[in-house]
Write an enzyme that holds these catalytic residues in place. Structure first.
Site, mmCIF file in Angstrom:
data_model
loop_
_atom_site.group_PDB
_atom_site.id
_atom_site.type_symbol
_atom_site.label_atom_id
_atom_site.label_comp_id
_atom_site.label_asym_id
_atom_site.label_seq_id
_atom_site.Cartn_x
_atom_site.Cartn_y
_atom_site.Cartn_z
ATOM 1 N N ASP A 131 0.835 -1.196 0.000
ATOM 2 C CA ASP A 131 0.000 0.000 0.000
ATOM 3 C C ASP A 131 0.873 1.251 0.000
ATOM 4 O O ASP A 131 1.917 1.274 -0.663
ATOM 5 C CB ASP A 131 -0.933 -0.045 1.218
ATOM 6 C CG ASP A 131 -2.274 0.622 0.961
ATOM 7 O OD1 ASP A 131 -2.327 1.865 1.043
ATOM 8 O OD2 ASP A 131 -3.250 -0.090 0.671
ATOM 9 N N HIS A 181 -3.078 6.071 4.246
ATOM 10 C CA HIS A 181 -3.989 5.062 3.697
ATOM 11 C C HIS A 181 -3.616 3.653 4.144
ATOM 12 O O HIS A 181 -4.453 2.891 4.656
ATOM 13 C CB HIS A 181 -3.985 5.165 2.169
ATOM 14 C CG HIS A 181 -4.949 4.284 1.457
ATOM 15 N ND1 HIS A 181 -4.674 2.980 1.139
ATOM 16 C CD2 HIS A 181 -6.186 4.532 0.975
ATOM 17 C CE1 HIS A 181 -5.710 2.455 0.485
ATOM 18 N NE2 HIS A 181 -6.638 3.375 0.378
ATOM 19 N N SER A 227 -10.996 -0.151 -0.979
ATOM 20 C CA SER A 227 -9.703 -0.298 -0.304
ATOM 21 C C SER A 227 -9.862 -0.793 1.114
ATOM 22 O O SER A 227 -9.000 -1.512 1.634
ATOM 23 C CB SER A 227 -8.981 1.058 -0.244
ATOM 24 O OG SER A 227 -8.303 1.336 -1.429
#
Length: 456
Positions: free
Chosen positions: A86, A118, A331
């Site tokens: 990621d 994130h 996600s």
């Protein structure tokens, strides 16, 4: 939110059907974990700010939907290693076993820097340790996380800032060949589960140049026995066109031949488990990209997870207008499923990667038609995945055409059998009659005798 791969790609050749067969010869090396290009972070660009939230005993809606306390009676993911490929994962007290896995974005990095915030959210959903008095927890709190940074919105090709105005946002950086290397690196470092909340979306009439990625996914799944879980992609970020659903006028059409958006790595569904998003009511999220590769769905809204900027939890990112963007996206649906995979692998260590995927799909809450391109085989169910027996086969990933069938006409009801009742009534009546006759017979019969005059 769904991180996107936007650089280091070309559109490839026209190819509107399924992915071409994987060429194992394209498998890239996993080392060294360095950016394939020189990159930079704009000096006047700050990292993403976060919105604190989700503290306290309230359990976030996604966790309530998955009934994690019940699932933890059977497994907590002990012994599992989950690679998060990621934007990096920042160290956090609730990820005490975080391992640095490498950095394909910034030279000299090790994967534990998360400017985008994130990857830290993803890692928290997968494996955050529980804390007394806090409702939020990761799905597999006894699992361990390896962080590999592969993309970032805050980086770009070196020298690009000289061509930009100071107020311009960075281009972002993410190379698809580096993603392939990251997948191999994760598999070679012993990951039993690999979470990829990154997508590349391009026109469905083109085949992305992702041969090395396909080879890496095959290698991880078949040769290293790792379960690869990937996001389906968001219409709001790079996949605006989405894909058509089932045409009610042509229900048997092959969805692979009608793509408007090709999503990778999701399309390699022979080797990955692709996850769409659902809301708190179990309906497909409006932003979730449908496709013929969908495996299952999981909650992707009302998200709470770990803060890359502190020691607590967050429920949003601060956007460029200083507003708050809630955490949502495929996600964040994907790591819920990756966590469930870790639970299943800990409970059933004998299962292969593909058998684990089958168990997850077979125990999901299936839609009426068995499978559809919005939720795949349905909403993931951790408790069922850990306890149910499963069917030997699954329905194919294709629309099921409606059909009519003649229901059997119910047989006329059998006339009621009153013989026992009638016998009982007759017997009762006979007894009553005999009783009456007996009573009458017990009364004396008086005769009245007359007296004649002659007797006087």
């Amino acid at each position: 939110m769904s991180a996107a791969l936007g650089l280091g790609l070309d559109h490839g050749v026209a190819y509107a059907d399924r992915p071409p067969p994987v060429n194992p010869g394209l498998l890239p090396p996993g080392d060294p974990a360095v950016p394939p290009d020189k990159t930079e972070q704009k000096s006047n660009t700050a990292c993403v700010s976060t919105q604190q939230g989700g503290e306290g005993p309230a359990i976030p809606p996604p966790q309530r939907a998955l009934d994690l306390p019940r699932a933890w009676e059977f497994s907590r993911g002990a012994g599992q290693v989950i690679a998060v490929i990621d934007t990096g994962v920042s160290p956090h007290p609730r990820l005490p076993d975080l391992e640095a896995g490498g950095d394909y974005v910034a030279e000299g990095g090790d994967g534990t820097s998360d400017c985008d915030a994130h990857g830290t959210v993803v890692a928290g959903i997968v494996a955050a340790k529980p804390v007394e008095g806090q409702g939020f927890s990761g799905v597999a709190p006894d699992a361990r996380v390896i962080s590999i940074r592969q993309t970032s919105k805050m980086f770009q090709m070196a020298g690009r800032s000289r061509e930009q105005r100071p107020e311009d946002q960075p281009d972002g950086y993410g190379n698809i060949d580096a993603l392939a290397s990251a997948v191999r690196r994760a598999a070679d470092r012993g990951a039993t589960v690999i979470n990829i909340s990154l997508v590349l979306c391009i026109s469905g009439s083109y085949n992305p140049a992702d041969g090395p990625l396909g080879a890496a996914l095959r290698y991880a799944t078949l040769e290293r026995n790792a379960v690869v879980v990937v996001a389906a992609g968001n219409k709001e970020q790079g996949c605006q066109a989405g894909n058509p659903g089932i045409d009610p006028l042509k229900p048997n059409d092959d969805l692979w031949k009608n793509l408007t958006t090709n999503v990778t790595p999701a399309r390699y569904d022979d080797y990955v488990l692709t996850v769409g998003s659902i809301d708190r009511n179990g309906q497909p999220s409006a932003f979730s990209v449908p496709g013929p590769w969908l495996g299952v769905a999981a909650p992707g809204e009302d998200i709470v997870s770990l803060d890359a900027r502190g020691t607590g939890t967050i429920n949003g990112f601060v956007n460029q207008q200083n507003g708050v963007t809630p955490l949502k996206g495929t996600s964040f649906a994907a790591p819920y499923v990756a966590g469930v995979v870790a639970l299943v692998r800990a409970r059933f260590p004998e299962l292969s990667a593909l058998e684990v995927i089958k168990r997850i799909e077979a125990t999901a809450h299936a839609p009426a038609e068995g499978w559809n391109p919005y939720v795949g085989y349905g909403a993931v169910d951790p408790v069922a995945a850990l306890t149910n027996e499963i069917a030997p086969t699954l329905p194919p990933k294709q629309p099921t055409s409606p059909h009519s069938m003649q229901l059997a006409v119910p047989a006329p009801p059998v006339p009621p059998d009153h013989r026992a009742r009638n016998i009982a009534l007759i017997g009762s009546g006979t007894v009553a009659l005999l009783l009456i006759l007996g009573m009458l017979a017990s009364f004396p019969i008086r005769r009245r005798f007359g007296v004649s005059a002659d007797d006087m």
